[in-house]
Design a protein around this motif. Structure first.
Motif, PDB file in Angstrom:
ATOM      1  N   ASP A 148      13.013  37.117  57.456  1.00 49.51           N
ATOM      2  CA  ASP A 148      13.275  36.402  56.202  1.00 49.51           C
ATOM      3  C   ASP A 148      13.525  34.917  56.448  1.00 49.51           C
ATOM      4  OD1 ASP A 148      13.603  35.961  53.512  1.00 49.51           O
ATOM      5  OD2 ASP A 148      15.619  36.800  53.367  1.00 49.51           O
ATOM      6  N   GLY A 149      12.785  34.350  57.378  1.00 52.50           N
ATOM      7  CA  GLY A 149      12.875  32.920  57.627  1.00 52.50           C
ATOM      8  C   GLY A 149      14.067  32.484  58.449  1.00 52.50           C
ATOM      9  N   MET A 173      17.039  42.904  56.378  1.00 49.59           N
ATOM     10  CA  MET A 173      16.074  44.002  56.335  1.00 49.59           C
ATOM     11  C   MET A 173      16.550  45.142  55.451  1.00 49.59           C
ATOM     12  SD  MET A 173      14.553  44.450  60.188  1.00 49.59           S
ATOM     13  CE  MET A 173      13.498  43.200  60.935  1.00 49.59           C
ATOM     14  N   GLN A 174      17.817  45.109  55.059  1.00 47.94           N
ATOM     15  CA  GLN A 174      18.374  46.197  54.258  1.00 47.94           C
ATOM     16  C   GLN A 174      18.297  45.913  52.761  1.00 47.94           C
ATOM     17  OE1 GLN A 174      22.108  47.713  55.867  1.00 47.94           O
ATOM     18  NE2 GLN A 174      21.727  46.637  57.794  1.00 47.94           N
ATOM     19  N   HIS A 175      17.703  44.768  52.401  1.00 49.43           N
ATOM     20  CA  HIS A 175      17.562  44.389  50.998  1.00 49.43           C
ATOM     21  C   HIS A 175      16.171  43.795  50.779  1.00 49.43           C
ATOM     22  CE1 HIS A 175      21.938  44.735  50.353  1.00 49.43           C
ATOM     23  NE2 HIS A 175      22.084  44.104  51.506  1.00 49.43           N
ATOM     24  N   ARG A 176      15.775  43.738  49.535  1.00 49.57           N
ATOM     25  CA  ARG A 176      14.557  43.027  49.181  1.00 49.57           C
ATOM     26  C   ARG A 176      14.749  41.546  49.454  1.00 49.57           C
ATOM     27  NH1 ARG A 176      13.033  40.016  44.866  1.00 49.57           N
ATOM     28  NH2 ARG A 176      15.052  40.394  43.870  1.00 49.57           N
ATOM     29  N   PHE A 271      28.568  44.448  50.879  1.00 45.02           N
ATOM     30  CA  PHE A 271      28.948  43.776  52.125  1.00 45.02           C
ATOM     31  C   PHE A 271      28.442  44.599  53.293  1.00 45.02           C
ATOM     32  CE2 PHE A 271      32.373  43.389  55.480  1.00 45.02           C
ATOM     33  CZ  PHE A 271      31.928  42.174  55.980  1.00 45.02           C
ATOM     34  N   VAL A 272      27.532  44.022  54.082  1.00 39.04           N
ATOM     35  CA  VAL A 272      27.061  44.639  55.315  1.00 39.04           C
ATOM     36  C   VAL A 272      27.680  43.847  56.460  1.00 39.04           C
ATOM     37  CG1 VAL A 272      25.075  45.253  56.732  1.00 39.04           C
ATOM     38  CG2 VAL A 272      24.907  45.367  54.232  1.00 39.04           C
ATOM     39  N   ALA A 273      28.619  44.467  57.148  1.00 36.58           N
ATOM     40  CA  ALA A 273      29.395  43.765  58.163  1.00 36.58           C
ATOM     41  C   ALA A 273      28.495  43.308  59.313  1.00 36.58           C
ATOM     42  CB  ALA A 273      30.495  44.692  58.700  1.00 36.58           C
ATOM     43  N   ALA A 291      21.755  37.188  44.382  1.00 39.85           N
ATOM     44  CA  ALA A 291      22.333  36.173  45.270  1.00 39.85           C
ATOM     45  C   ALA A 291      22.581  36.792  46.636  1.00 39.85           C
ATOM     46  CB  ALA A 291      23.637  35.628  44.689  1.00 39.85           C
ATOM     47  N   HIS A 292      22.151  36.107  47.685  1.00 31.38           N
ATOM     48  CA  HIS A 292      22.395  36.588  49.043  1.00 31.38           C
ATOM     49  C   HIS A 292      23.136  35.483  49.797  1.00 31.38           C
ATOM     50  CE1 HIS A 292      20.632  39.626  52.147  1.00 31.38           C
ATOM     51  NE2 HIS A 292      21.935  39.446  52.287  1.00 31.38           N
TER      52      HIS A 292
END
Length: 496
Positions: A148-149, A173-176, A271-273, A291-292
């Protein structure tokens, strides 16, 4: 009637007796929830297109000094230490063949493997071959990946780091993936206050929205549109109604609106630690805004923050704080005492932004033109300054008073639930604080060594220093400066 059966008598207590060490350890293990390991995780370093391909790029993760370079095929990351004499490899240069050369004595290292490729001072080719075959001649490789850049790193010293990181993909990788480019700043605050700020959306109504546009001071006469939050909790399963709970991997929370404009909006924050907070907003059940926000603790009391937003509806209303920030930035730029170049830049921003950028792109290099776009608006920095003022104050107060969050915080309202949930996750699964890499608990490098030496052997010069656990209040001029916050990390802004 209406009463249940009488309570059963409690079973008799077991007779007290000695407990074996193994039994006690077993009980402790059963009671201890699974623990998150800070070094065994992916961290974002920089947007890939901000990195210099023809040069070594130095950075820190968890206080550990690292160096990235492009070997003409792919990115490679190693510890920023030459195995010869431990000089920083980031002082060196990338050769035409793609090896990284140490500036101190010219040793060269292969990309992808970190193997020693050249020893200029070897007695002869046979001696050089012997040196290169030794594992001690290799630069220490750190797993990295581009997604993702962003360049991500897995900073573990484990011999099994490559296998471990393959089983746990980066958080993006766990989200769009969202459209658009990543923004990034390095904040002069700690990881924990920065994450607390992320799980505290209601702060925007006072910190960002309630201030005067001319000097950004809190204004008692400037009413906000806040509406007390009613819902803020760990996400519940829609079928069973059970809470999703806290795991070592993270948690999911959901909340309602908090001002007159967003009362119909529902937010879901995952939240992905330790690095990722992904928020999906829904209005009337339809996707509204994504929002990421990503985080990377670099050293003590400094954290990188990456942001990307994507509107999911035809029209997304800007928050009142953002509108105030834009007005404040415009007012500040228009001050008559401001330097001429600042007033010229303000005029350009306000009247001819798009046209000026088109012309600039034709007159200057693409890198300079892109750097100009990064610096064209001061509104984002206005919001950031306000966040830094509050978060740095929290950082300092927690360290100076020596209080834990349970002693220092009072969190009685639904709006406080996000902070409480994050803090409970830190306590239960992450040891309550960032797990800095070995030898880097004081911030890493020379400063850490000097501080450690002062503790071990106090002298007149060091006796007046505060304890190492106390955070110094950063002077305001350093707190809000932009070079260390953004420019030094961005090749476009350095070019501009």
């Amino acid at each position: 009637s209406g009463q249940g059966p009488p309570p059963q008598a409690a079973p008799p207590a077991a007779a007290a007796g000695p407990v074996s060490a193994s039994a006690a350890a077993s009980t402790s293990q059963r009671q201890q929830p699974p623990q998150f390991e800070w070094d065994r995780a992916w961290y974002p370093v920089l947007p890939v297109d901000w990195l210099e391909k023809g040069k070594p790029n130095a950075f820190k993760v968890l206080g550990k000094d690292l160096c990235a370079w492009h070997d003409n095929k792919q990115w490679t990351v190693v510890e920023d230490l030459c195995p010869h004499r431990m000089a920083p490899l980031s002082l060196g240069f990338v050769t035409e063949s793609g090896t990284l050369a140490c500036r101190y004595h010219g040793w060269e290292f292969e990309g992808a493997s970190g193997a020693c490729a050249k020893v200029p001072w070897a007695r002869d080719s046979q001696a050089e071959g012997t040196i290169k075959q030794s594992p001690s001649s290799c630069a220490r490789l750190v797993p990295c990946e581009v997604h993702d850049g962003l360049l991500w790193v897995w900073p573990s010293d484990s011999a099994r780091a490559e296998q471990e990181c393959a089983a746990a993909p980066p958080a993006t990788m766990q989200h769009r993936c969202l459209r658009g480019e990543w923004g990034m700043v390095e904040l002069p605050v700690g990881y924990v206050p920065a994450l607390e700020n992320q799980f505290d959306p209601s702060h925007a109504e006072f910190l960002h929205a309630r201030y005067t546009p001319d000097d950004r001071a809190i204004a008692a006469s400037n009413p906000t549109q806040y509406v007390p939050m009613k819902t803020f909790r760990l996400k519940k399963d829609p079928v069973s109604g059970k809470s999703s709970g806290l795991t070592k991997e993270g948690f999911v929370i959901e909340h309602g609106g908090y001002n007159e404009d967003n009362m119909g909006v529902r937010g879901e924050r995952t939240f992905v630690a330790p690095a990722s907070s992904r928020t999906e907003y829904y209005r009337d059940g339809e996707p509204y805004l994504s929002a990421h926000v990503l985080y990377c603790p670099t050293e003590a009391n400094r954290v990188k923050m990456f942001t990307k937003f994507e509107a999911r509806a035809a029209r997304v209303e800007a928050g009142r704080g953002a509108k105030q920030a834009q007005r404040a930035a415009t007012a500040r730029d228009d001050e008559s005492q401001a330097p001429a170049y600042e007033r010229l830049a303000a005029w350009a921003r306000q009247t001819h932004r798009a046209a000026l950028l088109r012309v600039a792109t034709q007159l200057v290099s693409p890198e300079v033109a892109k750097g100009l776009t990064h610096g064209f608006s001061t509104a984002g920095y206005t919001l950031g300054d306000q966040d830094i003022a509050a978060m740095h104050g929290v950082d300092y107060a927690m360290a100076a008073t020596g209080r834990s969050w349970r002693e220092g915080y009072y969190l009685p309202t639904p709006a406080d639930a996000g902070v409480g949930i994050f803090r409970r996750w830190m306590d239960a699964h992450a040891g309550g604080e960032v797990g800095w890499m070995r030898g880097h608990s004081l911030g890493g490098g020379v400063a850490a060594a000097a501080a450690a030496a002062a503790v071990d052997a106090p002298s007149e010069a060091s006796s007046s220093k505060p304890p190492s656990g106390v955070v110094s209040l950063v002077p305001e001029t350093q707190r809000y400066e932009r070079y260390h916050r953004h420019t030094k990390h961005c090749k476009y802004c350095r070019a501009a």
